[in-house]
Design an enzyme around this catalytic site. Structure first.
Site, mmCIF file in Angstrom:
data_model
loop_
_atom_site.group_PDB
_atom_site.id
_atom_site.type_symbol
_atom_site.label_atom_id
_atom_site.label_comp_id
_atom_site.label_asym_id
_atom_site.label_seq_id
_atom_site.Cartn_x
_atom_site.Cartn_y
_atom_site.Cartn_z
ATOM 1 N N MET A 252 1.029 -1.426 -0.204
ATOM 2 C CA MET A 252 -0.035 0.013 -0.135
ATOM 3 C C MET A 252 0.965 1.200 0.178
ATOM 4 S SD MET A 252 -3.458 -1.378 2.021
ATOM 5 C CE MET A 252 -3.398 -0.878 3.206
ATOM 6 N N HIS B 72 9.751 -3.418 3.783
ATOM 7 C CA HIS B 72 9.320 -3.890 2.255
ATOM 8 C C HIS B 72 9.599 -4.549 0.979
ATOM 9 C CE1 HIS B 72 5.968 -0.570 3.500
ATOM 10 N NE2 HIS B 72 5.039 -1.902 2.970
HETATM 11 O O1 PAF Z 1 -0.373 -5.861 4.008
HETATM 12 C C1 PAF Z 1 -0.009 -5.311 2.575
HETATM 13 O O2 PAF Z 1 0.814 -4.118 2.716
HETATM 14 C C2 PAF Z 1 -1.742 -4.791 2.603
HETATM 15 O O3 PAF Z 1 -2.904 -5.329 3.654
HETATM 16 C C3 PAF Z 1 -1.937 -5.596 1.207
HETATM 17 C C4 PAF Z 1 -1.085 -7.117 0.953
HETATM 18 C C5 PAF Z 1 -1.082 -4.767 0.020
HETATM 19 C C6 PAF Z 1 -3.822 -5.808 0.462
HETATM 20 O O4 PAF Z 1 -3.423 -4.538 0.281
#
Ligand code: PAF
Length: 296
Positions: free
Chosen positions: A30, A37
């Site tokens: 997101m 990430h």
């Molecule tokens: O973990 C996240 O950032 C969100 O829940 C995802 C998996 C991208 C779904 O919107």
């Protein structure tokens, strides 16, 4: 790095890669990217020929009282970070393409969505399951990567991939932590300096749980009381839940000697709600390997 807003353009690009027999790793996000990430991206780069990252702040997974409009958004910074990390393609779909007028198809993973976060955030995992299904359908990766920090989310995705016969492998990647133990999260940005140091409570609690089970504590009830006592010592913390649960079903366990246990907590530090978890095991039991579910 290539960027795509249009689903059709991304599909054309991916079709070309498949014709060249390239494997595709996918990291859905997101945005508000951080080192956590990027550790998923590094893992994907190690496993696959090409890495696709998506950024989409999914409105359907936020409750009415949650922070959808305030969720941190900084696309140009995220583009810089993903490009520096060696991401091959960034997918930035629009709301209109993901939820077109008349949209009415939802993915509901019934049982595993119910406990823990499901109780506190009704509808959250329906939103997650729906967007992840759509993204997996669009990208059709060989492997999709999810962080352990939202352990329940991983189980939801693993289940939907199996139940809907998706060919992608669903891979869990261990939580990345600051040196003092705080799990990386986009929400850490909301913490004041004082709250930031109080937030180490979550990882301290998980370490205590791990230590106590190694020392032979076998009663989940006794351990839970000890953990709750630690939380009550921190004036900035308000406990939502601490659970000791079966790592496959998320149902509460009573006896910690029986095998692997998931210890999972949600705690508010000031106004910021943080979650964290760890797998703990009695002495003599091998520490678990990151969970992976093969596509079917
Ligand atoms: O973990 C996240 O950032 C969100 O829940 C995802 C998996 C991208 C779904 O919107």
């Amino acid at each position: 790095m290539r960027t795509f807003e249009q689903i059709s353009a991304l599909r054309t690009y991916l079709r070309g890669l498949r014709q060249e027999r390239k494997t595709v790793g996918f990291v859905p996000t997101m945005g508000a990217l951080h080192a956590g990430h990027l550790s998923l991206v590094q893992r994907a780069k190690g496993d696959c020929d090409v890495v696709v990252v998506s950024i989409f702040v999914n409105p359907t997974q936020f409750g009415p009282q949650e922070d959808y409009s305030k969720y941190p958004r900084d696309t140009s910074r995220d583009m810089q970070l993903t490009s520096n990390a060696g991401v091959d393609a960034l997918f930035l779909p629009t709301n209109e393409d993901i939820y077109p007028a008349g949209f009415q198809t939802w993915v509901d993973v019934t049982d595993i969505s119910q406990p823990l976060e499901g109780v506190r955030r009704p509808g959250h995992y329906r939103g997650v399951a729906t967007i992840v299904t759509k993204l997996l359908n669009i990208v059709q990766p060989d492997i999709a990567y999810f962080g352990q920090k939202d352990y329940q989310q991983f189980l939801v995705v693993e289940r939907l991939a199996r139940d809907l016969n998706m060919p992608s492998t669903i891979q869990m990647v261990p939580t990345l932590r600051e040196t003092d133990g705080l799990a990386l999260s986009s929400r850490n940005a909301y913490l004041s300096e004082e709250e930031r140091s109080a937030a180490t409570l979550l990882s301290r609690l998980l370490s205590l749980a791990g230590r106590r089970v190694l020392e032979g504590v076998s009663s989940a009830q006794e351990l839970r009381r000890e953990l709750e006592a630690l939380v009550s010592e921190e004036p900035l913390a308000a406990l939502e839940y601490i659970e000791l649960a079966n790592p496959d079903t998320l149902q509460p366990v009573e006896n910690l000697e029986e095998g692997l246990t998931l210890v999972v907590a949600a705690i508010k530090i000031g106004k910021t709600r943080l979650i964290d978890n760890a797998l703990i095991a009695p002495e003599g039991m091998a520490s678990p390997r990151p969970r992976v579910s093969r596509g079917v």
